[in-house]
Scaffold this motif. Structure first.
Motif, PDB file in Angstrom:
ATOM      1  N   ILE A  39      80.678  53.956  36.939  1.00  0.00           N
ATOM      2  CA  ILE A  39      81.755  53.259  36.576  1.00  0.00           C
ATOM      3  C   ILE A  39      82.894  54.187  36.022  1.00  0.00           C
ATOM      4  O   ILE A  39      84.114  54.218  36.308  1.00  0.00           O
ATOM      5  CB  ILE A  39      81.661  51.933  35.784  1.00  0.00           C
ATOM      6  N   LEU A  96      75.928  45.028  40.003  1.00  0.00           N
ATOM      7  CA  LEU A  96      74.486  45.554  39.805  1.00  0.00           C
ATOM      8  C   LEU A  96      73.543  44.405  39.891  1.00  0.00           C
ATOM      9  O   LEU A  96      73.890  43.211  39.577  1.00  0.00           O
ATOM     10  CB  LEU A  96      74.577  45.677  38.151  1.00  0.00           C
ATOM     11  N   LEU A 120      81.278  48.426  40.748  1.00  0.00           N
ATOM     12  CA  LEU A 120      79.892  48.376  41.054  1.00  0.00           C
ATOM     13  C   LEU A 120      79.094  46.894  40.839  1.00  0.00           C
ATOM     14  O   LEU A 120      79.806  46.018  40.158  1.00  0.00           O
ATOM     15  CB  LEU A 120      79.198  49.053  39.863  1.00  0.00           C
ATOM     16  N   CYS A 159      69.019  47.823  38.614  1.00  0.00           N
ATOM     17  CA  CYS A 159      69.941  48.694  37.692  1.00  0.00           C
ATOM     18  C   CYS A 159      69.395  48.903  36.428  1.00  0.00           C
ATOM     19  O   CYS A 159      69.775  49.872  35.650  1.00  0.00           O
ATOM     20  CB  CYS A 159      71.458  47.959  37.727  1.00  0.00           C
ATOM     21  N   ALA A 201      81.799  45.449  35.347  1.00  0.00           N
ATOM     22  CA  ALA A 201      80.782  45.401  36.601  1.00  0.00           C
ATOM     23  C   ALA A 201      80.368  43.981  37.201  1.00  0.00           C
ATOM     24  O   ALA A 201      80.571  43.049  36.158  1.00  0.00           O
ATOM     25  CB  ALA A 201      79.436  46.046  36.470  1.00  0.00           C
ATOM     26  N   TYR A 213      77.418  41.408  37.796  1.00  0.00           N
ATOM     27  CA  TYR A 213      75.921  41.258  37.669  1.00  0.00           C
ATOM     28  C   TYR A 213      75.473  40.274  38.524  1.00  0.00           C
ATOM     29  O   TYR A 213      75.943  38.994  38.473  1.00  0.00           O
ATOM     30  CB  TYR A 213      75.556  40.960  36.185  1.00  0.00           C
ATOM     31  N   GLY A 270      71.369  49.839  32.863  1.00  0.00           N
ATOM     32  CA  GLY A 270      72.751  50.223  33.189  1.00  0.00           C
ATOM     33  C   GLY A 270      73.240  51.602  33.175  1.00  0.00           C
ATOM     34  O   GLY A 270      74.373  52.058  32.918  1.00  0.00           O
ATOM     35  N   GLU A 281      73.051  54.664  34.520  1.00  0.00           N
ATOM     36  CA  GLU A 281      73.517  55.271  35.684  1.00  0.00           C
ATOM     37  C   GLU A 281      74.722  54.422  36.132  1.00  0.00           C
ATOM     38  O   GLU A 281      75.879  55.033  36.530  1.00  0.00           O
ATOM     39  CB  GLU A 281      72.606  55.606  36.828  1.00  0.00           C
ATOM     40  N   SER A 282      74.832  53.085  35.953  1.00  0.00           N
ATOM     41  CA  SER A 282      75.830  52.150  36.213  1.00  0.00           C
ATOM     42  C   SER A 282      76.974  52.741  35.707  1.00  0.00           C
ATOM     43  O   SER A 282      78.136  52.867  36.085  1.00  0.00           O
ATOM     44  CB  SER A 282      75.548  50.718  35.843  1.00  0.00           C
ATOM     45  N   GLU A 336      74.227  48.528  43.225  1.00  0.00           N
ATOM     46  CA  GLU A 336      72.970  49.225  42.496  1.00  0.00           C
ATOM     47  C   GLU A 336      71.710  48.278  42.642  1.00  0.00           C
ATOM     48  O   GLU A 336      71.820  47.086  42.215  1.00  0.00           O
ATOM     49  CB  GLU A 336      73.246  49.682  41.247  1.00  0.00           C
ATOM     50  N   ALA A 357      71.984  45.743  30.521  1.00  0.00           N
ATOM     51  CA  ALA A 357      73.295  46.403  31.259  1.00  0.00           C
ATOM     52  C   ALA A 357      74.674  45.826  30.751  1.00  0.00           C
ATOM     53  O   ALA A 357      75.408  46.831  30.479  1.00  0.00           O
ATOM     54  CB  ALA A 357      72.964  46.260  32.628  1.00  0.00           C
TER      55      ALA A 357
END
Length: 258
Positions: free
Chosen positions: A62, A70, A68, A52, A89, A91, A55, A57-58, A49, A81
């Motif tokens: 997930i 990010l 993901l 992001c 996720a 980062y 977060g 939508e992240s 993404e 996020a």
């Protein structure tokens, strides 16, 4: 101060109030964006993404079953996020301008709600993104449109002055009526298609929104629920058709990597 530093400073500031200010997006556009992502991506895919934010939508992707990575220019956005998602996720504090720093290829990528409007060189971005995606991978992006029909109406009625910025092709980002130094560029559907064409094929574009007023006009609060639902239903039928798909406030682009 260069443009990336200016943008980083703005988005670090905005991170603290982002969810509050984007609440109107979440009321109706966020769900449509997530539905689009989940239509083209599959559970188990390794996605990246770009931009992001905090977060929102992240987290949904997930839950859907995707893996993901990010990325965001702003460390503060990534911090927010992480507060939502935790260790589910990866980062990476990375501007979109340096997306080719990754040495692996992803199954797909997405970038929502105008992140690409703030990229300093969008042509170079598409070139670099191409290198980190597998052949035929999807890239889905929602980008603020230069030619939004509603701006002519809202300007004539004295509701907004965004028309001036779009006609100029760029403008400084405003929060609560105050302009900041962070800059957004506005692109037509045809311009984005042309810029991306050496690296990506445009499969589909969708107006986002076309009939419903944009979130900054708070249509969920202004319109009776019955009227809102009628407009939403009509919009769902029209937003991917010619000529409506070219004149939304934003546009969702579904690209496939060549």
């Amino acid at each position: 101060m260069d443009e990336l530093k200016v943008n980083k400073s703005f988005w670090d500031f905005y991170a603290e109030i982002y969810d509050e200010k984007k609440a109107d997006f979440d009321k109706y556009l966020r769900g449509r964006s997530i539905k689009t992502l989940q239509t083209f991506f599959k559970p188990g895919q390794n996605l990246i993404e770009i931009g992001c934010g905090t977060g929102t939508e992240s987290l949904e992707m997930i839950k859907y079953g995707c893996k993901l990575t990010l990325t965001d220019l702003s460390p503060q956005m990534l911090k927010k996020a992480y507060e939502k998602i935790g260790d589910k996720a990866r980062y990476v504090n990375l501007p979109a301008e340096y997306i080719d720093s990754f040495k692996i290829q992803f199954d797909g990528a997405y970038s929502s709600f105008g992140v690409l409007n703030c990229v300093t060189d969008i042509g170079e971005f598409f070139k670099k993104l191409h290198t980190i995606l597998k052949p035929n991978a999807y890239f889905i992006a929602s980008i603020i449109n230069r030619w939004y029909w509603g701006d002519f109406l809202f300007f004539a009625l004295g509701i907004t002055n965004y028309l001036k910025k779009r006609l100029k092709g760029w403008g400084y980002i405003s929060v609560d009526g105050k302009e900041y130094n962070a800059k957004a560029n506005f692109y037509s559907v045809f311009k984005i298609k042309k810029i991306a064409s050496p690296y990506f094929e445009l499969e589909k574009c969708i107006a986002f929104p076309i009939l419903l007023p944009p979130p900054y006009l708070k249509p969920k609060d202004r319109l009776p629920e019955k009227i809102f639902k009628i407009l939403d239903k009509i919009e769902s039928a029209l937003n991917g058709l010619f000529p409506f798909k070219y004149f939304g406030e934003q546009t969702i682009f579904i690209f496939r990597r060549k």
